[in-house]
Design a protein around this motif. Sequence first.
Motif, PDB file in Angstrom:
ATOM      1  N   ARG A   8      12.705-143.163 -25.083  1.00 50.30           N
ATOM      2  CA  ARG A   8      13.954-143.893 -24.871  1.00 50.30           C
ATOM      3  C   ARG A   8      13.612-145.364 -24.684  1.00 50.30           C
ATOM      4  O   ARG A   8      12.442-145.714 -24.552  1.00 50.30           O
TER       5      ARG A   8
ATOM      6  N   ILE B  31      19.007-150.413 -26.693  1.00 59.00           N
ATOM      7  CA  ILE B  31      19.162-149.680 -27.949  1.00 59.00           C
ATOM      8  C   ILE B  31      19.268-150.685 -29.096  1.00 59.00           C
ATOM      9  O   ILE B  31      18.687-150.510 -30.158  1.00 59.00           O
TER      10      ILE B  31
ATOM     11  N   LEU C   4      20.162-140.456 -26.834  1.00 57.04           N
ATOM     12  CA  LEU C   4      20.246-141.567 -25.903  1.00 57.04           C
ATOM     13  C   LEU C   4      21.531-141.463 -25.100  1.00 57.04           C
ATOM     14  O   LEU C   4      22.543-140.986 -25.574  1.00 57.04           O
TER      15      LEU C   4
ATOM     16  N   GLU D  25      24.728-146.939 -22.627  1.00 59.18           N
ATOM     17  CA  GLU D  25      23.949-148.171 -22.504  1.00 59.18           C
ATOM     18  C   GLU D  25      23.615-148.458 -21.042  1.00 59.18           C
ATOM     19  O   GLU D  25      22.511-148.891 -20.724  1.00 59.18           O
TER      20      GLU D  25
ATOM     21  N   GLU E 299      20.779-146.134 -19.953  1.00 62.53           N
ATOM     22  CA  GLU E 299      19.500-146.556 -20.535  1.00 62.53           C
ATOM     23  C   GLU E 299      19.016-147.832 -19.861  1.00 62.53           C
ATOM     24  O   GLU E 299      17.846-147.988 -19.565  1.00 62.53           O
TER      25      GLU E 299
ATOM     26  N   HIS F 291      17.378-147.262 -16.517  1.00 62.61           N
ATOM     27  CA  HIS F 291      15.980-146.813 -16.641  1.00 62.61           C
ATOM     28  C   HIS F 291      15.051-147.993 -16.952  1.00 62.61           C
ATOM     29  O   HIS F 291      13.944-148.072 -16.436  1.00 62.61           O
TER      30      HIS F 291
END
Length: 612
Positions: free
Chosen positions: A23, A52, A161, A164, A167, A170
């Motif tokens: 990821r 992304i 995924l 947003e 992600e 993280h």
Amino acid sequence: MGKIQLLSDTLASQVAAGEVVERPASVVKELIENSIDAGARNIEMRVRRGGISSIQIADDGCGMDKTDALMSLERHATSKLRESSDLESILTMGFRGEALPSIASVSKFRLTTRETNALEGTEILINGGKLISVKEAGEAPGTQIEARSLFYNMPARRKFLRTENTEFSHIEHQVRVHAIAHPRIRFLLVHNERTTFHLPATESLFERVRGLVGNELAMRLLEIRKQERNGIKISGFIGQPGVSRSNRSLQMIFLNRRPVEGAMLQYALREGYHTALMKGQQAVTFLFLEMDPRKVDVNVHPAKREVRFHDGNTLKSMVADVVAETLEQRESPSPNRVRETPAPEELSVSFEVSEVEDLRQESLIPELEQQALRKDWSPLLATDALPEPAAVAPEEAIEQPDEELIEAPPEPVATQVPKAKDFRILGVIGKLYVIMENTQGLVLMDQHAAHERILFEQMRSRMETEGVPTQSLLMPVTIEMTPKDFDLVREHVGTLQKLGIGAEVFGANTLKIDSLPTFVSESDSNRFINDVLEELPKDTGRMSSVRLGEDMVATTVCRHAVKANDDLHPKELEKLLEDLLDCELPFCCPHGRPTLVQISFKELEKKFGRVV
Ligand code: ADP
Ligand code: MG
């Protein structure tokens, strides 16, 4: 200069294989690690749409010449590992030579790099693993990498995924963890053109931690007195008793500055915190372990998260001991103050006293007042009332110039436990909550939790000394059990006796109990014995019989002893408060729940609309 070489086939097969790019955050992690390995002093990370859409990193590390730049994109090409024996003592973050080619194969990838004194640099473009172009380029010395449209060529992977925001959280975690591990490196993180944090380089681990977690939490950290045992050095900061989180986002452990995780270390923390941590809660730690790299295997996990220690048991008990000692220090005559700890890199620079320390030591304002100032209501020693990490570092706070960060008056830590005379007892509601007043406002005491804490500490100290007072049963009880349970109990008869339980082996698989601690009422004795015997198997495998005993006390003994819903006389309430404040860890019960809660006048004023 040809620093990067292909690993031989044998060696390539020895490094833990696996997918490193799961990821966006894994890309971020690998890129930061490379910049750290390259000796960067400044790392700037810019991401878009949770990484992304794009991840960009720029560092001022050693850079690469053209040959190396091309080589770095080959699988199993690394400058960090030459022969098998090097695998045994790895100090760099990377060594597998897989990250860059992996990232380049799942993104639109651009690498520009220039060695410090080189006249020109190199730019390489790759799309989904396919080389597009190699050119000369004139970027600043160091390395810049951009990975756009992650997984654009792998729709299946892209589907996995998350949002947003997820992600990005993280990613943020990865940057935070590395920023804590390397206070001397300046870090900038920007998401969608907005600065998430900007951390100037600092010599001080504490400053770095504070920059990331905010002042409030930082002031509730205890510094570990740096120490070395069995060739293992431990240093860093851990949360005071009662400081915890519901997840592990602030449980950071570093081995030779590599972030590591693992059940064994978590167990050791739990063991060290013991009753100072509520069940189901996670400790907050910034723990640095340093040891000979030959004593640990980092080549276990493809993402290098887990490591294997050659002597795990020694480490485990050392971590547990150091944590327990640090928590206790709070009560020592010279309370554990934050001295400026040089960040655990080069140890040449050290500050004896810092501005921060001065301010903290001068302040004699007790914790209660601090709490009142900074929070409207809170457990006297806050438990999990803190916001989640993502919310802690607001942009404005972090975008301040450095001086402001240092000059912002740090709030002192709980230096003193309040005295009973600081409170006026007003009454009890619900037969449980004692209502009190102090100069800051209203204080509630959980009678039950307070009593548990007091008994727990009394029992524990008696266990360590003369043993718990007992009463003989009119009729001894015999208990038959399975051979397995029996073996277990037999092993711990000594502990039971210390707990005031007169237990004896009475024939095959049978135990005779002829006395119990005085506080257990006769009518309650069977339930008590059952509870104890039920708890015992759960707690074996513990480190010592003392610890086993403590757990038994915390889980069972207290439950039976506590004045739950008892009507207490004013004198008894006073005594309860006094005894509580005399405890080693007065602010939480043996299960880590708060015993005292403050509601400030400010909060009351808000409630009544006197202030907004
Ligand atoms: P590893 O880090 O395991 O060696 P990578 O694929 O991450 O493998 O990187 C390959 C090589 O590229 C590294 O060994 C290093 O020599 C070089 N490299 C990667 N990133 C940088 C950087 N930011 N600055 C300088 N060199 C780098
Ligand atoms: Mg790497």
